[in-house]
Design an enzyme around this catalytic site. Structure first.
Site, PDB file in Angstrom:
ATOM      1  N   HIS A   1      -7.801  -3.855  10.597  1.00 46.15           N
ATOM      2  CA  HIS A   1      -7.461  -2.478  10.974  1.00 46.15           C
ATOM      3  C   HIS A   1      -8.175  -1.504  10.052  1.00 46.15           C
ATOM      4  O   HIS A   1      -8.501  -1.835   8.909  1.00 46.15           O
ATOM      5  CB  HIS A   1      -5.948  -2.253  10.903  1.00 46.15           C
ATOM      6  CG  HIS A   1      -5.349  -2.601   9.579  1.00 46.15           C
ATOM      7  ND1 HIS A   1      -5.057  -3.895   9.214  1.00 46.15           N
ATOM      8  CD2 HIS A   1      -5.005  -1.827   8.523  1.00 46.15           C
ATOM      9  CE1 HIS A   1      -4.558  -3.907   8.003  1.00 46.15           C
ATOM     10  NE2 HIS A   1      -4.517  -2.667   7.547  1.00 46.15           N
TER      11      HIS A   1
ATOM     12  N   HIS B   1      -7.903   2.318   8.384  1.00 44.99           N
ATOM     13  CA  HIS B   1      -7.027   3.454   8.080  1.00 44.99           C
ATOM     14  C   HIS B   1      -7.821   4.755   8.215  1.00 44.99           C
ATOM     15  O   HIS B   1      -8.896   4.889   7.629  1.00 44.99           O
ATOM     16  CB  HIS B   1      -6.542   3.400   6.625  1.00 44.99           C
ATOM     17  CG  HIS B   1      -5.667   2.250   6.288  1.00 44.99           C
ATOM     18  ND1 HIS B   1      -4.298   2.372   6.139  1.00 44.99           N
ATOM     19  CD2 HIS B   1      -5.942   0.951   6.037  1.00 44.99           C
ATOM     20  CE1 HIS B   1      -3.779   1.201   5.806  1.00 44.99           C
ATOM     21  NE2 HIS B   1      -4.756   0.313   5.737  1.00 44.99           N
TER      22      HIS B   1
HETATM   23  P1  AMP Z   1      -3.128  -2.775   4.700  1.00 45.32           P
HETATM   24  O1  AMP Z   1      -2.346  -2.713   3.409  1.00 45.32           O
HETATM   25  O2  AMP Z   1      -4.506  -2.230   4.617  1.00 45.32           O
HETATM   26  O3  AMP Z   1      -3.089  -4.179   5.281  1.00 45.32           O
HETATM   27  O4  AMP Z   1      -2.368  -1.803   5.698  1.00 45.32           O
HETATM   28  C1  AMP Z   1      -1.281  -2.191   6.472  1.00 45.32           C
HETATM   29  C2  AMP Z   1      -0.629  -0.945   6.943  1.00 45.32           C
HETATM   30  O5  AMP Z   1       0.201  -1.247   8.063  1.00 45.32           O
HETATM   31  C3  AMP Z   1       0.286  -0.285   5.889  1.00 45.32           C
HETATM   32  O6  AMP Z   1      -0.199   1.017   5.601  1.00 45.32           O
HETATM   33  C4  AMP Z   1       1.655  -0.260   6.584  1.00 45.32           C
HETATM   34  O7  AMP Z   1       2.399   0.900   6.312  1.00 45.32           O
HETATM   35  C5  AMP Z   1       1.280  -0.374   8.044  1.00 45.32           C
HETATM   36  N1  AMP Z   1       2.308  -0.939   8.901  1.00 45.32           N
HETATM   37  C6  AMP Z   1       3.007  -2.076   8.701  1.00 45.32           C
HETATM   38  N2  AMP Z   1       3.864  -2.279   9.723  1.00 45.32           N
HETATM   39  C7  AMP Z   1       3.676  -1.262  10.600  1.00 45.32           C
HETATM   40  C8  AMP Z   1       4.265  -0.890  11.851  1.00 45.32           C
HETATM   41  N3  AMP Z   1       5.218  -1.632  12.416  1.00 45.32           N
HETATM   42  N4  AMP Z   1       3.823   0.225  12.460  1.00 45.32           N
HETATM   43  C9  AMP Z   1       2.872   0.987  11.892  1.00 45.32           C
HETATM   44  N5  AMP Z   1       2.277   0.692  10.729  1.00 45.32           N
HETATM   45  C10 AMP Z   1       2.686  -0.397  10.070  1.00 45.32           C
END
Ligand code: AMP
Ligand code: ZN
Length: 134
Positions: free
Chosen positions: A97, A99
């Protein structure tokens, strides 16, 4: 199934900003800044090292689209685009993903990469190491 696959399968809800055949974008549940959004391929790829290149092309088209949706919707001027691969790099959800982090002058966030001393010998050796290991 991973949390993003569950969102894509409509098993858990999200705040959807954009969707097309291959990509979905939704608000990050934990808003680092106002409008923090994730752009996600619908197919599960763990990280950049296994991401399909054609999907990467579609994904980045969506990154441009969603950046402009946020720009218009929130009257933005500044935005960081960040992608974490692997736990040391800060990846917590093992579904690739990107950001999108809108930036505001008073947001208190920093992604600053500090400049280091330039060393051309080290750069030449580094490049040799990288290219010789292909
Ligand atoms: P990363 O640390 O780069 O893997 O980012 C994962 C992101 O996913 C974090 O910023 C979380 O806040 C976000 N996240 C986790 N669960 C959900 C969810 N159910 N809906 C939206 N974002 C989420
Ligand atoms: Zn997944």
């Amino acid at each position: 199934m991973c949390v993003f696959c569950k969102i894509i399968n409509n098993e858990i809800p999200c705040y959807k900003v954009y969707e097309d055949d291959q990509v979905i974008a939704f608000l990050d549940i934990s808003q680092v800044t106002h409008g923090h959004t994730l752009v996600v391929p619908k197919k599960h790829y763990e990280n950049i090292f296994v991401l399909d290149e054609a999907i990467a092309g579609e994904l980045y088209k969506a990154v441009v689209k969603v950046s402009n949706i946020l720009k218009k919707g929130l009257n933005l001027t500044d935005l960081n685009i960040i992608n974490n691969n692997g736990p040391v790099a800060g990846q917590t959800v093992n579904h690739y993903h990107i950001h999108l982090v809108p930036r505001y002058s008073d947001d208190g966030v920093s992604f600053f990469i500090p400049p280091k001393e330039v060393n051309h010998d080290k750069l030449a050796n580094l490049l040799e190491q990288i290219l010789n290991n292909q």
